[in-house]
Scaffold this motif. Structure first.
Motif, PDB file in Angstrom:
ATOM      1  N   GLY A  50      34.742  43.993  50.166  1.00  0.00           N
ATOM      2  CA  GLY A  50      33.497  43.422  50.693  1.00  0.00           C
ATOM      3  C   GLY A  50      32.288  43.983  49.979  1.00  0.00           C
ATOM      4  O   GLY A  50      32.406  44.840  49.096  1.00  0.00           O
ATOM      5  N   ALA A  51      31.134  43.472  50.371  1.00  0.00           N
ATOM      6  CA  ALA A  51      29.895  43.858  49.690  1.00  0.00           C
ATOM      7  C   ALA A  51      29.677  45.367  49.762  1.00  0.00           C
ATOM      8  O   ALA A  51      29.833  45.975  50.827  1.00  0.00           O
ATOM      9  CB  ALA A  51      28.711  43.139  50.327  1.00  0.00           C
ATOM     10  N   LEU A  52      29.312  45.926  48.642  1.00  0.00           N
ATOM     11  CA  LEU A  52      29.053  47.378  48.574  1.00  0.00           C
ATOM     12  C   LEU A  52      27.993  47.789  49.598  1.00  0.00           C
ATOM     13  O   LEU A  52      28.114  48.831  50.249  1.00  0.00           O
ATOM     14  CB  LEU A  52      28.580  47.734  47.152  1.00  0.00           C
ATOM     15  CG  LEU A  52      28.438  49.212  46.847  1.00  0.00           C
ATOM     16  CD1 LEU A  52      29.787  49.829  46.552  1.00  0.00           C
ATOM     17  CD2 LEU A  52      27.512  49.439  45.653  1.00  0.00           C
ATOM     18  N   ASP A  56      33.198  55.638  53.818  1.00  0.00           N
ATOM     19  CA  ASP A  56      34.209  54.825  53.109  1.00  0.00           C
ATOM     20  C   ASP A  56      33.980  54.865  51.601  1.00  0.00           C
ATOM     21  O   ASP A  56      34.930  54.920  50.814  1.00  0.00           O
ATOM     22  CB  ASP A  56      34.168  53.376  53.603  1.00  0.00           C
ATOM     23  CG  ASP A  56      34.897  53.204  54.925  1.00  0.00           C
ATOM     24  OD1 ASP A  56      35.561  54.169  55.360  1.00  0.00           O
ATOM     25  OD2 ASP A  56      34.794  52.124  55.521  1.00  0.00           O
ATOM     26  N   LEU A  57      32.706  54.825  51.193  1.00  0.00           N
ATOM     27  CA  LEU A  57      32.426  54.887  49.748  1.00  0.00           C
ATOM     28  C   LEU A  57      32.844  56.241  49.184  1.00  0.00           C
ATOM     29  O   LEU A  57      33.404  56.325  48.087  1.00  0.00           O
ATOM     30  CB  LEU A  57      30.938  54.642  49.482  1.00  0.00           C
ATOM     31  CG  LEU A  57      30.432  53.221  49.763  1.00  0.00           C
ATOM     32  CD1 LEU A  57      28.930  53.126  49.518  1.00  0.00           C
ATOM     33  CD2 LEU A  57      31.161  52.196  48.888  1.00  0.00           C
ATOM     34  N   GLY A  73      32.730  41.702  45.864  1.00  0.00           N
ATOM     35  CA  GLY A  73      33.611  42.139  46.948  1.00  0.00           C
ATOM     36  C   GLY A  73      34.482  43.331  46.591  1.00  0.00           C
ATOM     37  O   GLY A  73      35.226  43.842  47.425  1.00  0.00           O
ATOM     38  N   LEU A  74      34.390  43.772  45.337  1.00  0.00           N
ATOM     39  CA  LEU A  74      35.180  44.934  44.890  1.00  0.00           C
ATOM     40  C   LEU A  74      34.261  46.079  44.464  1.00  0.00           C
ATOM     41  O   LEU A  74      34.618  46.894  43.611  1.00  0.00           O
ATOM     42  CB  LEU A  74      36.087  44.521  43.713  1.00  0.00           C
ATOM     43  CG  LEU A  74      37.391  43.818  44.089  1.00  0.00           C
ATOM     44  CD1 LEU A  74      38.060  43.221  42.859  1.00  0.00           C
ATOM     45  CD2 LEU A  74      38.346  44.798  44.777  1.00  0.00           C
ATOM     46  N   GLY A  75      33.088  46.132  45.083  1.00  0.00           N
ATOM     47  CA  GLY A  75      32.077  47.102  44.647  1.00  0.00           C
ATOM     48  C   GLY A  75      32.538  48.547  44.736  1.00  0.00           C
ATOM     49  O   GLY A  75      32.290  49.346  43.827  1.00  0.00           O
ATOM     50  N   ALA A 105      36.499  33.265  52.807  1.00  0.00           N
ATOM     51  CA  ALA A 105      35.122  33.204  53.321  1.00  0.00           C
ATOM     52  C   ALA A 105      34.506  34.600  53.337  1.00  0.00           C
ATOM     53  O   ALA A 105      33.286  34.757  53.163  1.00  0.00           O
ATOM     54  CB  ALA A 105      35.114  32.617  54.729  1.00  0.00           C
ATOM     55  N   ASP A 106      35.364  35.619  53.540  1.00  0.00           N
ATOM     56  CA  ASP A 106      34.867  37.004  53.565  1.00  0.00           C
ATOM     57  C   ASP A 106      34.943  37.653  52.185  1.00  0.00           C
ATOM     58  O   ASP A 106      34.131  38.519  51.851  1.00  0.00           O
ATOM     59  CB  ASP A 106      35.712  37.860  54.541  1.00  0.00           C
ATOM     60  CG  ASP A 106      35.697  37.266  55.935  1.00  0.00           C
ATOM     61  OD1 ASP A 106      34.639  36.743  56.326  1.00  0.00           O
ATOM     62  OD2 ASP A 106      36.753  37.297  56.601  1.00  0.00           O
ATOM     63  N   PHE A 107      35.989  37.257  51.425  1.00  0.00           N
ATOM     64  CA  PHE A 107      36.229  37.877  50.120  1.00  0.00           C
ATOM     65  C   PHE A 107      36.574  36.750  49.147  1.00  0.00           C
ATOM     66  O   PHE A 107      37.749  36.379  48.998  1.00  0.00           O
ATOM     67  CB  PHE A 107      37.385  38.894  50.257  1.00  0.00           C
ATOM     68  CG  PHE A 107      37.797  39.553  48.973  1.00  0.00           C
ATOM     69  CD1 PHE A 107      36.899  40.298  48.212  1.00  0.00           C
ATOM     70  CD2 PHE A 107      39.108  39.443  48.515  1.00  0.00           C
ATOM     71  CE1 PHE A 107      37.296  40.899  47.021  1.00  0.00           C
ATOM     72  CE2 PHE A 107      39.516  40.055  47.335  1.00  0.00           C
ATOM     73  CZ  PHE A 107      38.595  40.781  46.588  1.00  0.00           C
TER      74      PHE A 107
END
Ligand SMILES: NC(=O)c1ccc[n+]([C@@H]2O[C@H](COP(=O)([O-])OP(=O)(O)OC[C@H]3O[C@@H](n4cnc5c(N)ncnc54)[C@H](OP(=O)(O)O)[C@@H]3O)[C@@H](O)[C@H]2O)c1
Length: 264
Positions: free
Chosen positions: A96-98, A105-106, A148-150, A198-200
């Motif tokens: 999802g968005a960075l 989580d990051l 989505g893979l930030g 829709a989300d990814f």
């Protein structure tokens, strides 16, 4: 298998592999064990017991887990030489968005895929004889950024900086390389297909690309060849080893076998 295993270029010592409980890492460990290497693995789920295998159950995604992993690793090594370290543990989560990811989580993604490889290399390098190797499992996400893979892209970009820094910082007789295994049929790819597009949005791409996935045992053959069969001078390079590079395929694809997979 013989063509793959003509001339071992690694010095005497154990091979340490992170991320070996499944996927590419598990297949690589199978190849290493069947070639007579003694292997130490690091992943949360310990690998199935086998002769010449020391499987450690550790979490590399936070400072506490990483510290414990390094202490345990030093205990089991007990001063024995290490021929190679493969930093293979990885995860695409959080997807999802960075900008929507939590700091924790990051940090976990960054710890797993960049801080842990750096710290494991620092801990193991003093145990490496001349010619010892560090192989970091990279990705196209180390070179480009995908929607989505930030978090994953951030971590693999950081891993590239780790690889370059290790080449500057470690004894010059040690060798460091990155390897891009391509699109490989593992649980990681399943995680990329499962979300609702829709989300990814990239889930649609990963679903469509399923027929083009490289079997994990074939990707592991490439890793094994790069790690054990290339000369030190050849292995040690800034440009990542790339599985789709046709020039290398005659050396590691089994004789008579095909490599029909294409770089997306
Ligand atoms: N598959 C692909 O298409 C692809 C493409 C490019 C690059 N890669 C890279 O290749 C490497 C292997 O990928 P794969 O496809 O084989 O992945 P996989 O099947 O999902 O396996 C990932 C491995 O990492 C370990 N791991 C995950 N989180 C961990 C944690 N917190 N602490 C310790 N170990 C952890 C897992 O073990 P536990 O869950 O037991 O901890 C598992 O052994 C990764 O670095 C990945 O980024 C893969």
């Amino acid at each position: 298998m013989l063509a793959l295993n003509q001339l071992n270029q690694l010095p005497e010592g154990l091979v340490v592999v992170s991320g070996a409980s499944r996927g590419i890492g598990r297949e690589l460990v199978t190849l290493l064990l069947s070639s007579g290497f003694e292997v130490v693995t690091l992943s949360r789920q310990a690998c199935n017991p086998a002769e010449n295998l020391i499987a450690l159950g550790v979490d590399l995604s936070d400072e506490t887990g990483l510290g414990k992993a390094i202490e345990t690793l030093k205990d089991v090594l007990n001063g024995r030489p290490v021929a190679a370290l493969v930093n293979g543990a990885g995860a695409v989560e959080p997807l999802g968005a960075l900008i929507h990811q939590s700091a924790s989580d990051l940090l976990r993604a960054l710890c797993l895929m960049a801080v842990a490889p750096a710290q494991l290399a620092a801990a193991i390098a003093p145990h490496m004889p001349s010619g010892g190797r560090i192989l970091n499992m990279s990705s196209r996400s180390a070179q480009s950024t995908f929607q989505g893979l930030g978090a994953y892209c951030m971590s693999k970009h950081a891993l590239h900086a780790v690889s370059e820094s290790l080449r500057h910082d470690l004894r010059p007789e040690l060798a460091v390389a990155e390897l891009i295994p391509g699109e490989v049929d593992t649980g990681m790819q399943a995680s990329l297909r499962e979300p609702d597009p829709a989300d990814f949005p990239l889930a649609s791409f990963f679903r469509a690309n399923r027929a083009n996935l490289i079997p994990a045992d074939l990707a592991a053959r490439f890793c094994y060849w790069v790690l054990t069969q290339t000369t030190t001078e050849t292995f040690n390079r800034s440009e990542p080893w790339f599985i789709y590079d046709r020039a290398h395929q005659p050396f590691w694809v089994a004789e008579g076998a095909d490599f029909p997979y294409t770089a997306p």
